[in-house]
Design a protein around this motif. Structure first.
Motif, PDB file in Angstrom:
ATOM      1  N   GLN A  83       0.677  19.293 -29.877  1.00 59.79           N
ATOM      2  CA  GLN A  83       2.166  19.271 -29.082  1.00 59.79           C
ATOM      3  C   GLN A  83       3.226  18.768 -30.010  1.00 59.79           C
ATOM      4  OE1 GLN A  83       0.251  16.787 -26.047  1.00 59.79           O
ATOM      5  NE2 GLN A  83       1.200  18.356 -24.593  1.00 59.79           N
ATOM      6  N   ARG A 166       2.571  30.374 -34.216  1.00 69.38           N
ATOM      7  CA  ARG A 166       3.307  29.792 -32.943  1.00 69.38           C
ATOM      8  C   ARG A 166       2.799  30.262 -31.593  1.00 69.38           C
ATOM      9  NH1 ARG A 166       4.828  24.842 -33.144  1.00 69.38           N
ATOM     10  NH2 ARG A 166       3.771  24.670 -31.288  1.00 69.38           N
ATOM     11  N   ASP A 170       1.280  27.855 -28.778  1.00 63.87           N
ATOM     12  CA  ASP A 170       1.916  27.811 -27.364  1.00 63.87           C
ATOM     13  C   ASP A 170       0.692  28.107 -26.381  1.00 63.87           C
ATOM     14  OD1 ASP A 170       4.025  26.850 -28.421  1.00 63.87           O
ATOM     15  OD2 ASP A 170       4.993  28.775 -28.385  1.00 63.87           O
ATOM     16  N   GLN A 174      -0.811  25.431 -23.447  1.00 67.26           N
ATOM     17  CA  GLN A 174      -0.586  25.500 -21.951  1.00 67.26           C
ATOM     18  C   GLN A 174      -2.126  25.432 -21.389  1.00 67.26           C
ATOM     19  OE1 GLN A 174       0.871  29.608 -21.619  1.00 67.26           O
ATOM     20  NE2 GLN A 174       2.790  29.179 -22.468  1.00 67.26           N
TER      21      GLN A 174
END
Length: 297
Positions: A83, A166, A170, A174
């Motif tokens: 994060q 990336r 991501d 999630q």
């Protein structure tokens, strides 16, 4: 220029952080990108946090860090590090140099090769030289069991050491479940992965924080997180117990009618308890499968 983030969980690693940082600094010139360090202090009791603060000042902010209020475990530290990472590409690796930094340039080149479409370059150990034999045995057994029970393939010897795009990072972020098993999550998100094999490397300094008991609990969490077999097993056991108790009740009634009941009440009580236990197991298994289906939709 693109940015590469290096996510490094740390727990009582005052002896290894300077060695790790110096080693990566010597290698990063082979990577055509800016590099940032994202250290996560997982509630260390030694001078880990003080060393990270010092590196942050000396590096002019290239070394970034966060510090947990207590030890939450490596999985929580990895998640927090992902994060925190801002890079176009992100590497997760251990600070003890058991994840060889010398592989970083090769991983970078593979992801930037126009002839491939990889989103991730992951690593796996081909040997466990230096580990206790009993630990190696149970590690191999774990991979066999989880791959037999789960639809998500976990590569034998897989490490958390990997470089990801990336887009993949991501997707991993999630998945915000509480009891995380990163090896399973990395595989479950389903991006195209290139595997690099290497032989086991000893720690550069300090001692491992993974005891046999911690590894055992971690493996159980991984198996339960990525297989529905226990839910089906609960349902099957419930059906079997209901069937056995029903047959036993019929037998007891017929015997009582023909020969009387020498132990009045006891056999029927056992059968009723077995029947109720079977119904409970069946209900729990069905409820678990319904909950799982609702989460997947």
């Amino acid at each position: 220029m693109e940015l590469l983030s290096i996510v490094v969980p740390c727990f009582n690693e005052e002896a290894t952080i300077p060695i790790f940082y110096d080693t990566v600094e010597k290698i990063k010139g082979q990577i055509d990108a800016e590099v940032e360090y994202c250290f996560v202090d997982d509630g260390s009791k030694d001078n880990t946090l003080a060393i990270l603060r010092d590196l942050n000042k000396k590096s002019g902010g290239v070394v970034r860090y966060i510090s947990f209020s207590r030890n939450f475990g490596k999985e929580a530290a990895l998640y927090a590090g992902l994060q925190m990472a801002k890079g176009n590409y992100v590497v997760t690796m251990d600070v003890d140099l058991q994840d060889p930094p010398s592989l970083l340039p090769e991983m970078w080149q593979i992801l930037h090769n126009s002839d491939t479409d990889y989103d991730c370059v992951a690593t796996r150990r081909t040997t466990r030289k230096g580990e206790p034999q009993i630990r190696s045995f149970f590690a191999r057994l774990f991979y066999k069991i989880i791959n037999e029970l789960s639809d998500t393939e976990i590569v034998d010897g897989a490490r958390d050491y990997r470089m990801m795009s990336r887009q993949m990072v991501d997707a991993v972020i999630q998945d915000s479940e509480y009891n995380r098993f990163s090896k399973g999550i990395f595989s479950w998100v389903g991006f195209h992965t290139k595997w690099l094999a290497y032989e086991n490397v000893e720690r550069s300094a300090g001692e491992t924080k993974w005891s046999f008991w911690k590894l055992f609990k971690y493996s159980i969490e991984g198996i339960l997180a990525y297989t529905t077999v226990p839910l089906y097993l609960s349902s099957v056991m419930g059906i079997l117990m209901c069937g056995v108790s029903f047959i036993a009740l019929v037998f007891i009634v017929i015997r009582a009618l023909l020969y009387g009941d020498p132990a009045a009440g006891w056999p029927s009580l056992v059968c009723i308890i077995t029947l109720l236990g079977g119904l409970i197991l069946l209900a729990l298994g069905i409820m678990g499968l319904y909950i799982l289906d609702s989460q997947n939709t």
